[in-house]
Design an enzyme around this catalytic site. Sequence first.
Site, PDB file in Angstrom:
ATOM      1  N   SER A   1     -30.346  28.176  21.093  1.00 56.39           N
ATOM      2  CA  SER A   1     -30.446  27.303  22.256  1.00 56.39           C
ATOM      3  C   SER A   1     -29.881  25.931  21.907  1.00 56.39           C
ATOM      4  O   SER A   1     -30.376  25.242  21.010  1.00 56.39           O
ATOM      5  CB  SER A   1     -31.899  27.155  22.692  1.00 56.39           C
ATOM      6  OG  SER A   1     -31.994  26.065  23.583  1.00 56.39           O
TER       7      SER A   1
ATOM      8  N   MET B   1     -40.494  34.312  29.087  1.00 59.82           N
ATOM      9  CA  MET B   1     -40.724  33.021  28.423  1.00 59.82           C
ATOM     10  C   MET B   1     -41.969  33.128  27.549  1.00 59.82           C
ATOM     11  O   MET B   1     -43.023  33.574  27.997  1.00 59.82           O
ATOM     12  CB  MET B   1     -40.935  31.913  29.465  1.00 59.82           C
ATOM     13  CG  MET B   1     -39.743  31.601  30.347  1.00 59.82           C
ATOM     14  SD  MET B   1     -38.253  31.103  29.458  1.00 59.82           S
ATOM     15  CE  MET B   1     -38.817  29.653  28.577  1.00 59.82           C
TER      16      MET B   1
ATOM     17  N   HIS C   1     -29.452  29.425  31.292  1.00 63.19           N
ATOM     18  CA  HIS C   1     -30.853  29.553  31.744  1.00 63.19           C
ATOM     19  C   HIS C   1     -31.138  28.411  32.720  1.00 63.19           C
ATOM     20  O   HIS C   1     -31.287  27.263  32.319  1.00 63.19           O
ATOM     21  CB  HIS C   1     -31.739  29.473  30.495  1.00 63.19           C
ATOM     22  CG  HIS C   1     -33.209  29.567  30.764  1.00 63.19           C
ATOM     23  ND1 HIS C   1     -34.152  29.280  29.810  1.00 63.19           N
ATOM     24  CD2 HIS C   1     -33.897  29.921  31.881  1.00 63.19           C
ATOM     25  CE1 HIS C   1     -35.357  29.452  30.314  1.00 63.19           C
ATOM     26  NE2 HIS C   1     -35.238  29.819  31.568  1.00 63.19           N
TER      27      HIS C   1
ATOM     28  N   ASP D   1     -29.587  25.590  28.315  1.00 65.03           N
ATOM     29  CA  ASP D   1     -30.763  25.330  29.145  1.00 65.03           C
ATOM     30  C   ASP D   1     -30.505  24.220  30.159  1.00 65.03           C
ATOM     31  O   ASP D   1     -30.232  23.086  29.778  1.00 65.03           O
ATOM     32  CB  ASP D   1     -31.945  24.921  28.254  1.00 65.03           C
ATOM     33  CG  ASP D   1     -32.495  26.089  27.465  1.00 65.03           C
ATOM     34  OD1 ASP D   1     -32.917  27.080  28.099  1.00 65.03           O
ATOM     35  OD2 ASP D   1     -32.499  26.019  26.219  1.00 65.03           O
TER      36      ASP D   1
END
Length: 216
Positions: A7, A136, A63, A32
């Site tokens: 990420s 999540m 995301h 993200d």
Amino acid sequence: MIKIAPSLLSADFSRLADDIKTVKTADYLHFDVMDGLFVPNISVGIPVLKSIRSCTDAVLDVHLMIERPVRYIKAFADAGADIIVSHVEADQPQNIIEAIETAKNCGKKAGLALKPKTPAEVVLPYIRQLDMVVVMTVEPGFGGQSFMADQMYKVAAVRKMIDKMNPGCELEVDGGVNPETAKLCINAGANVLVAGSDVFRAADRAARIRELKGER
Ligand code: DX5
Ligand code: ZN
């Protein structure tokens, strides 16, 4: 095969291109997007994704932690996203369906993410259309939080649905993944692991990616 998606939220934003090179052995790059409404934080968006697209061939796993994601699917597709994940909680069902269809019509993969309190069954009406489900394992909004092991039942439940109804669909876990918690995710049936702080904190990121996959 287990896939790792570092990420970029935990990367150094002042030298993103360099940080991206350090994780080039990863399978996907996880991007993200936060709007300060769906989650209590604001991150990055379309212009940054476009810049990243110009400096890497990696699969960009986007995301969207934003309200009413359907409004922006085409813009993220045009900016170079490969997989576009919306949150199932972020709009009413008709718009969630439209978000999935828009991603597909743009030639992209479509995913749905579930917050920790959202039950597995919520993805059922969509599962045949999905390329990815994201469970999540932290409350979305921030990197570096502790892994919620109590979500493993949900990973196992979604794995059963996928195997029965859409075996090609990927099952991603996002939040608090490290070499220990990665094992729990893999055992529960996940095949894609997002790891932000754990990968970018590591001195040898390529070695860490191998370790997360269970290779040494
Ligand atoms: C949290 C984000 C995650 C985050 C994961 O809202 O969706 O992708 O970057 O970070 P770590 O791996 O540090 O928990
Ligand atoms: Zn994420």
